[in-house]
Design a protein around this motif. Structure first.
Motif, PDB file in Angstrom:
ATOM      1  N   ASN A  15       0.808  -1.235   0.000  1.00  0.00           N
ATOM      2  CA  ASN A  15       0.000   0.000   0.000  1.00  0.00           C
ATOM      3  C   ASN A  15       0.832   1.270   0.000  1.00  0.00           C
TER       4      ASN A  15
ATOM      5  N   SER B   6      -3.409  -0.462  15.610  1.00  0.00           N
ATOM      6  CA  SER B   6      -3.401  -0.483  14.136  1.00  0.00           C
ATOM      7  C   SER B   6      -4.791  -0.278  13.542  1.00  0.00           C
ATOM      8  N   GLU B   7      -5.786  -0.032  14.380  1.00  0.00           N
ATOM      9  CA  GLU B   7      -7.143   0.164  13.854  1.00  0.00           C
ATOM     10  C   GLU B   7      -7.191   1.451  13.025  1.00  0.00           C
ATOM     11  N   PRO B   8      -7.603   1.376  11.753  1.00  0.00           N
ATOM     12  CA  PRO B   8      -7.627   2.585  10.915  1.00  0.00           C
ATOM     13  C   PRO B   8      -8.710   3.560  11.365  1.00  0.00           C
ATOM     14  N   GLU B  37     -12.910   1.053   1.948  1.00  0.00           N
ATOM     15  CA  GLU B  37     -12.699   0.306   3.203  1.00  0.00           C
ATOM     16  C   GLU B  37     -11.902  -0.959   2.921  1.00  0.00           C
ATOM     17  N   VAL B  40      -8.256  -0.131   2.606  1.00  0.00           N
ATOM     18  CA  VAL B  40      -7.675   0.119   3.938  1.00  0.00           C
ATOM     19  C   VAL B  40      -7.507  -1.204   4.682  1.00  0.00           C
ATOM     20  N   TRP B  44      -4.460  -2.897   6.666  1.00  0.00           N
ATOM     21  CA  TRP B  44      -4.653  -3.197   8.094  1.00  0.00           C
ATOM     22  C   TRP B  44      -4.289  -4.645   8.402  1.00  0.00           C
ATOM     23  N   HIS B  47      -1.011  -5.677   9.751  1.00  0.00           N
ATOM     24  CA  HIS B  47      -0.631  -5.336  11.129  1.00  0.00           C
ATOM     25  C   HIS B  47      -1.177  -6.311  12.159  1.00  0.00           C
TER      26      HIS B  47
END
Lengths: 15, 220
Positions: A15, B6-8, B37, B40, B44, B47
């Motif tokens: 990304n 690490s929560e977006p 989403e 993302v 995510w 992580h």
């Protein structure tokens, strides 16, 4: 076949 | 704790200002949001402790099979504060009638059912974040290369959930099990969501982004 997928590219180049 | 870090940040819907409100506009806005989403989510996933230890092929397999369950948990978590709406984003809340008008009624009933179940349980953020990671780890992907590595990945998250519940909710010894017992309903809800969007696509009702279609394709 998997290698051509968008998901493959996104996972590979971080990304 | 790593999942909390690490929560977006939640995404906002981006409705086209020039387009007049309509059912199609609702669908366009929703599909655009879900596609972003998804983007993302892929970042995510890396992580989640243990995920990058899997082979690239297995990372793909888990995401291809578990992505909709993770998206569903996002929506259900955001909708916790509402009794009858679906909150896809801070600025995209859909009522039952709006969902029905947009061809999303089946999705609405499925998501509300799961949302009310978690509302009754008093799900908290730590739990939903762990469940989101588990949805990927436990997605029963086919053709996994490194089954042992995937098993370790699952076991690590299961252990984190058990440690969390035993330390934070000692008075509820069955809590971790009850959360795990919601996973079948989560799987069923995600499949209904996949069917709903696939139908919208085959009916040609709304254009969808290539990544979203690729991932939908992987689920069918």
């Amino acid at each position: 076949q998997e290698k051509h997928k968008i998901l493959h590219k996104l996972l590979q180049n971080g990304n | 704790s790593q999942l909390l870090v690490s929560e977006p940040a939640p995404l906002r819907a981006a409705p086209e200002p020039a387009t007049p409100d309509s059912d199609l506009k609702t669908l366009l806005t929703l599909c655009d949001l879900l596609n972003r989403e998804l983007l993302v989510m892929i970042g995510w996933a890396k992580h989640i402790p243990g995920f990058t230890g899997l082979s690239l092929v297995d990372q793909m397999a888990l995401l291809q099979s578990g992505w909709m369950e993770t998206l569903v948990l996002n929506v259900v978590w955001r909708s916790q504060g509402s009794a009858d709406e679906l909150q896809f984003a801070e600025n995209l809340r859909l009522s039952e009638s709006q969902c029905r008008a947009a061809g999303l009624h089946d999705l609405y009933t499925a998501l509300r059912h799961l949302s009310s179940k978690y509302q009754q349980m008093g799900l908290n953020q730590e739990e939903v974040l762990t469940l989101k990671a588990m949805a990927l780890a436990n997605s029963d992907a086919e053709n996994v290369e490194g089954a042992e590595a995937v098993q370790r990945f699952q076991d690590g998250l299961h252990e984190a959930l058990q440690d969390y519940e035993s330390s934070q909710r000692p008075s509820e010894p069955h809590r971790a099990g009850r959360l795990l017992m919601t996973l079948p309903l989560l799987r069923q809800t995600a499949l209904r969501a996949v069917r709903c969007f696939s139908r919208l696509h085959t009916d040609g009702r709304v254009p969808m982004h290539k990544l979203f279609l690729e991932m939908l394709d992987a689920k069918i």
